[in-house]
Design a protein around this motif. Structure first.
Motif, PDB file in Angstrom:
ATOM      1  N   GLY A 161     -11.275  43.281 136.292  1.00 41.28           N
ATOM      2  CA  GLY A 161     -10.236  43.808 135.417  1.00 41.28           C
ATOM      3  C   GLY A 161      -9.442  44.942 136.034  1.00 41.28           C
ATOM      4  O   GLY A 161      -9.028  45.874 135.337  1.00 41.28           O
ATOM      5  N   ILE A 162      -9.228  44.869 137.339  1.00 36.68           N
ATOM      6  CA  ILE A 162      -8.426  45.875 138.042  1.00 36.68           C
ATOM      7  C   ILE A 162      -7.379  45.140 138.878  1.00 36.68           C
ATOM      8  O   ILE A 162      -7.386  43.916 138.962  1.00 36.68           O
ATOM      9  N   SER A 163      -6.491  45.878 139.515  1.00 38.57           N
ATOM     10  CA  SER A 163      -5.430  45.238 140.296  1.00 38.57           C
ATOM     11  C   SER A 163      -5.945  44.779 141.674  1.00 38.57           C
ATOM     12  O   SER A 163      -6.906  45.337 142.206  1.00 38.57           O
ATOM     13  N   ARG A 164      -5.266  43.784 142.212  1.00 36.15           N
ATOM     14  CA  ARG A 164      -5.577  43.281 143.549  1.00 36.15           C
ATOM     15  C   ARG A 164      -5.392  44.388 144.581  1.00 36.15           C
ATOM     16  O   ARG A 164      -6.186  44.546 145.506  1.00 36.15           O
ATOM     17  N   ALA A 165      -4.344  45.181 144.430  1.00 41.56           N
ATOM     18  CA  ALA A 165      -4.081  46.290 145.355  1.00 41.56           C
ATOM     19  C   ALA A 165      -5.224  47.310 145.332  1.00 41.56           C
ATOM     20  O   ALA A 165      -5.624  47.834 146.379  1.00 41.56           O
ATOM     21  N   ASN A 166      -5.760  47.559 144.151  1.00 46.96           N
ATOM     22  CA  ASN A 166      -6.882  48.487 144.013  1.00 46.96           C
ATOM     23  C   ASN A 166      -8.102  47.957 144.775  1.00 46.96           C
ATOM     24  O   ASN A 166      -8.773  48.705 145.490  1.00 46.96           O
TER      25      ASN A 166
END
Length: 148
Positions: A28-33
């Motif tokens: 549930g976080i961004s791909r960039a993260n």
């Protein structure tokens, strides 16, 4: 490292080819993260390498032997270096008694194992004792995770 880092590592241990997008969706976080965290973990040395685990039988390595080799202290470093360079040696550890090595050897057959032990161990000065145990079956094995 926080909980998210641990979860990213757990996913990569499970499947080193998992994409950043797949891990991001799962957490549930961004791909960039995810990408930034993996890069940071690599820079910090937490992630040492991405690799593949191959079933040794497909490489004609049907015999899996675990050797406990005791050597005199003055011979131990040289012996460890020599054995580490052998194709048959899958892993090698210096044990806490500072007199012994734990060596995992993979060979095609018993004859090859005997040749390895005769040529690399039994004919060597400084070796005090060798114990050999053969793998009967794998119940659980490490596919990544901590190298302890």
């Amino acid at each position: 490292m926080d909980t998210i880092d641990h979860e990213i590592l757990a996913r990569l241990v499970e499947d080193g080819r998992a994409s950043y997008a797949e891990i991001a969706r799962r957490l549930g976080i961004s791909r960039a993260n995810v990408r930034e965290r993996v890069q940071r973990l690599r820079e910090q040395g937490v992630i040492e390498n991405f690799t593949v685990v191959v079933n040794p039988e497909y490489l004609d390595k049907r015999i899996s032997a675990f050797l406990d080799v005791q050597a005199s202290p003055d011979w131990l470093p040289r012996l460890a270096d020599e054995l580490a360079g052998c194709d048959e040696v899958a892993s090698l550890y210096v044990m806490s008694d500072m007199l012994s090595l734990h060596v995992h050897v993979l060979t095609a057959d018993m004859q090859a194992l005997e040749h390895f032990t005769q040529s690399r161990l039994f004919a060597r000065e400084g070796i005090l004792r060798v114990e050999c145990k053969l793998l009967l079956s794998r119940v659980k094995h490490r596919r990544g995770g901590p190298r302890l």
